[in-house]
Scaffold this active site. Structure first.
Site, PDB file in Angstrom:
ATOM      1  N   LYS A   1       2.932  -4.968  -2.815  1.00 23.19           N
ATOM      2  CA  LYS A   1       3.633  -3.539  -3.364  1.00 23.19           C
ATOM      3  C   LYS A   1       4.904  -3.553  -3.677  1.00 23.19           C
ATOM      4  O   LYS A   1       4.883  -4.852  -4.852  1.00 23.19           O
ATOM      5  CB  LYS A   1       4.420  -3.478  -1.731  1.00 23.19           C
ATOM      6  CG  LYS A   1       3.095  -3.378  -0.545  1.00 23.19           C
ATOM      7  CD  LYS A   1       3.855  -2.671   1.085  1.00 23.19           C
ATOM      8  CE  LYS A   1       3.214  -2.350   1.872  1.00 23.19           C
ATOM      9  NZ  LYS A   1       3.520  -1.864   3.256  1.00 23.19           N
TER      10      LYS A   1
ATOM     11  N   TYR B   1      -3.729   5.589   3.120  1.00 27.86           N
ATOM     12  CA  TYR B   1      -2.847   5.335   4.530  1.00 27.86           C
ATOM     13  C   TYR B   1      -3.198   6.931   4.720  1.00 27.86           C
ATOM     14  O   TYR B   1      -1.831   7.099   5.534  1.00 27.86           O
ATOM     15  CB  TYR B   1      -1.038   6.154   3.969  1.00 27.86           C
ATOM     16  CG  TYR B   1      -0.946   4.168   3.326  1.00 27.86           C
ATOM     17  CD1 TYR B   1      -0.929   3.771   3.970  1.00 27.86           C
ATOM     18  CD2 TYR B   1       0.504   4.315   2.361  1.00 27.86           C
ATOM     19  CE1 TYR B   1      -0.258   1.860   3.943  1.00 27.86           C
ATOM     20  CE2 TYR B   1       0.867   2.409   1.827  1.00 27.86           C
ATOM     21  CZ  TYR B   1       0.726   1.707   2.983  1.00 27.86           C
ATOM     22  OH  TYR B   1       0.774   0.273   2.509  1.00 27.86           O
TER      23      TYR B   1
ATOM     24  N   PHE C   1       7.360   8.375   9.095  1.00 30.13           N
ATOM     25  CA  PHE C   1       7.572   7.761   7.675  1.00 30.13           C
ATOM     26  C   PHE C   1       6.882   7.975   6.502  1.00 30.13           C
ATOM     27  O   PHE C   1       7.034   7.457   5.205  1.00 30.13           O
ATOM     28  CB  PHE C   1       8.057   6.079   7.692  1.00 30.13           C
ATOM     29  CG  PHE C   1       6.978   6.011   8.667  1.00 30.13           C
ATOM     30  CD1 PHE C   1       5.518   5.345   7.548  1.00 30.13           C
ATOM     31  CD2 PHE C   1       6.124   6.011  10.089  1.00 30.13           C
ATOM     32  CE1 PHE C   1       4.084   4.795   8.643  1.00 30.13           C
ATOM     33  CE2 PHE C   1       5.513   5.416  10.834  1.00 30.13           C
ATOM     34  CZ  PHE C   1       3.923   4.732   9.942  1.00 30.13           C
TER      35      PHE C   1
ATOM     36  N   ARG D   1      -3.674 -11.589   8.068  1.00 34.75           N
ATOM     37  CA  ARG D   1      -2.792 -10.864   8.899  1.00 34.75           C
ATOM     38  C   ARG D   1      -1.392 -12.019   8.650  1.00 34.75           C
ATOM     39  O   ARG D   1      -0.971 -11.005   9.856  1.00 34.75           O
ATOM     40  CB  ARG D   1      -3.235  -9.700   9.290  1.00 34.75           C
ATOM     41  CG  ARG D   1      -4.456  -8.967   9.020  1.00 34.75           C
ATOM     42  CD  ARG D   1      -3.719  -7.307   8.653  1.00 34.75           C
ATOM     43  NE  ARG D   1      -2.459  -6.463   9.883  1.00 34.75           N
ATOM     44  CZ  ARG D   1      -1.862  -5.424   9.857  1.00 34.75           C
ATOM     45  NH1 ARG D   1      -2.493  -4.981   8.794  1.00 34.75           N
ATOM     46  NH2 ARG D   1      -1.578  -4.838  11.126  1.00 34.75           N
TER      47      ARG D   1
ATOM     48  N   THR E   1       3.895  -6.292  11.170  1.00 37.33           N
ATOM     49  CA  THR E   1       5.014  -4.849   9.521  1.00 37.33           C
ATOM     50  C   THR E   1       6.528  -5.077  10.542  1.00 37.33           C
ATOM     51  O   THR E   1       7.358  -4.972   8.237  1.00 37.33           O
ATOM     52  CB  THR E   1       4.172  -3.892  10.375  1.00 37.33           C
ATOM     53  OG1 THR E   1       2.991  -3.994  10.773  1.00 37.33           O
ATOM     54  CG2 THR E   1       4.483  -2.298   9.975  1.00 37.33           C
TER      55      THR E   1
ATOM     56  N   ASN F   1       8.255  -4.460   2.970  1.00 35.82           N
ATOM     57  CA  ASN F   1       7.870  -5.401   3.910  1.00 35.82           C
ATOM     58  C   ASN F   1       6.851  -5.749   3.115  1.00 35.82           C
ATOM     59  O   ASN F   1       5.558  -6.793   3.182  1.00 35.82           O
ATOM     60  CB  ASN F   1       6.974  -4.788   4.835  1.00 35.82           C
ATOM     61  CG  ASN F   1       5.954  -3.943   5.334  1.00 35.82           C
ATOM     62  OD1 ASN F   1       5.985  -3.345   4.314  1.00 35.82           O
ATOM     63  ND2 ASN F   1       5.897  -3.193   6.254  1.00 35.82           N
TER      64      ASN F   1
ATOM     65  N   HIS G   1       0.320  -5.441   1.566  1.00 32.49           N
ATOM     66  CA  HIS G   1      -0.795  -4.844   1.997  1.00 32.49           C
ATOM     67  C   HIS G   1      -1.847  -5.857   3.388  1.00 32.49           C
ATOM     68  O   HIS G   1      -2.583  -6.407   1.591  1.00 32.49           O
ATOM     69  CB  HIS G   1      -1.089  -3.576   1.612  1.00 32.49           C
ATOM     70  CG  HIS G   1      -1.777  -2.958   2.201  1.00 32.49           C
ATOM     71  ND1 HIS G   1      -1.869  -1.695   3.535  1.00 32.49           N
ATOM     72  CD2 HIS G   1      -3.237  -3.217   2.415  1.00 32.49           C
ATOM     73  CE1 HIS G   1      -3.363  -1.460   3.979  1.00 32.49           C
ATOM     74  NE2 HIS G   1      -4.193  -2.307   3.629  1.00 32.49           N
TER      75      HIS G   1
ATOM     76  N   GLU H   1     -10.507   0.237   2.228  1.00 31.93           N
ATOM     77  CA  GLU H   1     -10.075   0.422   0.920  1.00 31.93           C
ATOM     78  C   GLU H   1     -10.662  -0.920  -0.082  1.00 31.93           C
ATOM     79  O   GLU H   1     -10.239  -0.230  -0.903  1.00 31.93           O
ATOM     80  CB  GLU H   1      -8.690  -1.268   1.929  1.00 31.93           C
ATOM     81  CG  GLU H   1      -7.765   0.332   2.491  1.00 31.93           C
ATOM     82  CD  GLU H   1      -6.762  -0.720   3.936  1.00 31.93           C
ATOM     83  OE1 GLU H   1      -6.931  -1.997   3.372  1.00 31.93           O
ATOM     84  OE2 GLU H   1      -6.880   0.172   4.722  1.00 31.93           O
TER      85      GLU H   1
HETATM   86  P1  DAT Z   1       1.033  -2.619   8.494  1.00 33.81           P
HETATM   87  O1  DAT Z   1       1.497  -2.637   6.748  1.00 33.81           O
HETATM   88  O2  DAT Z   1       1.690  -3.847   9.499  1.00 33.81           O
HETATM   89  O3  DAT Z   1      -0.949  -2.703   8.553  1.00 33.81           O
HETATM   90  P2  DAT Z   1       1.110   0.012   9.854  1.00 33.81           P
HETATM   91  O4  DAT Z   1      -0.112   0.405   8.994  1.00 33.81           O
HETATM   92  O5  DAT Z   1       1.254   0.647  11.204  1.00 33.81           O
HETATM   93  O6  DAT Z   1       1.868  -1.637   8.802  1.00 33.81           O
HETATM   94  O7  DAT Z   1       2.484   0.738   8.557  1.00 33.81           O
HETATM   95  C1  DAT Z   1       2.081   0.408   6.724  1.00 33.81           C
HETATM   96  C2  DAT Z   1       3.714   0.991   6.125  1.00 33.81           C
HETATM   97  O8  DAT Z   1       4.461   1.333   6.912  1.00 33.81           O
HETATM   98  C3  DAT Z   1       4.181  -0.845   6.655  1.00 33.81           C
HETATM   99  O9  DAT Z   1       3.960  -1.508   6.582  1.00 33.81           O
HETATM  100  C4  DAT Z   1       5.620   0.160   6.866  1.00 33.81           C
HETATM  101  C5  DAT Z   1       5.578   1.386   7.550  1.00 33.81           C
HETATM  102  N1  DAT Z   1       5.913   1.873   8.203  1.00 33.81           N
HETATM  103  C6  DAT Z   1       5.406   1.891   9.242  1.00 33.81           C
HETATM  104  N2  DAT Z   1       5.852   2.722  10.354  1.00 33.81           N
HETATM  105  C7  DAT Z   1       7.110   2.783  10.103  1.00 33.81           C
HETATM  106  C8  DAT Z   1       7.954   3.393  10.783  1.00 33.81           C
HETATM  107  N3  DAT Z   1       7.785   3.111  11.475  1.00 33.81           N
HETATM  108  N4  DAT Z   1       9.115   3.468   9.995  1.00 33.81           N
HETATM  109  C9  DAT Z   1       8.531   3.253   8.334  1.00 33.81           C
HETATM  110  N5  DAT Z   1       8.452   2.594   7.368  1.00 33.81           N
HETATM  111  C10 DAT Z   1       7.425   2.405   8.529  1.00 33.81           C
HETATM  112 MG    MG Z   2      -1.571  -1.367   8.067  1.00 35.01          MG
END
Ligand code: DAT
Ligand code: MG
Length: 150
Positions: free
Chosen positions: A9, A49, A57, A85, A91, A112, A115, A126
């Site tokens: 990212k 996304y 968010f 992963r 996350t 973070n 991805h 994807e």
């Molecule tokens: P991951 O990237 O581990 O698959 P995810 O798909 O649940 O996680 O979410 C996508 C991204 O969105 C994640 O990398 C960071 C952001 N994110 C997720 N939950 C969040 C939250 N509660 N507040 C802020 N950003 C968030």
């Molecule tokens: Mg995800």
């Protein structure tokens, strides 16, 4: 052989962690089969996304992922989707274990670094979203006999 979509990212790019992150996946023994740097459009970000549309968010996430270039990749290997992963970590970087990319290099959920696809269906979706077929490569690393018992 299994494939997964991985993206470094904008924070990973800005912080100079591209080489470190790619190095971890290479050192693990996975095979890089597609890679490009790109500035993500709002359309691509929203499609990528889509599962998070409507969440509090979401807008911030789209703003962040389109804010600077990302490094998009496809990695190949046995069990690579779940294993990548684990290499990436939880996350929230504050909850991610030390030794993982997020655990070692991050302190904030919204920054973070990386991805990784979360399952076979999302990996296929994807990969198809980010890479044309001609941008993907099939090659056997010379070290394969030393990585995988035949
Ligand atoms: P991951 O990237 O581990 O698959 P995810 O798909 O649940 O996680 O979410 C996508 C991204 O969105 C994640 O990398 C960071 C952001 N994110 C997720 N939950 C969040 C939250 N509660 N507040 C802020 N950003 C968030
Ligand atoms: Mg995800």
């Amino acid at each position: 052989m299994e494939r997964t979509f991985i993206a470094i990212k904008p924070d990973g790019v800005h912080r100079g962690l591209v080489g470190t992150i790619i190095g971890r996946l290479e050192a693990k023994g996975f095979n890089l089969v597609a890679m490009k740097m790109l500035q993500v459009s709002p359309e691509l970000a929203a499609a990528h996304y889509a599962e998070h549309q409507g969440k509090p968010f979401f807008n911030g996430l789209i703003q962040f992922i389109t804010s600077a270039p990302v490094v998009a990749m496809v990695w190949e290997g046995p069990g690579v989707i779940a294993s990548a992963r684990k290499v990436i970590g939880a996350t929230d970087p504050l909850k991610a274990e030390p030794g993982t990319i997020r655990g070692d290099f991050g302190v904030n959920l919204g920054r973070n670094l990386i991805h990784g696809s979360d399952g076979p269906e999302s990996a296929q979706r994807e990969i198809d979203l980010w890479f044309k077929p001609e941008e993907r490569f099939s090659w056997d690393p010379a070290l394969k006999p030393w990585l995988i018992e035949s």
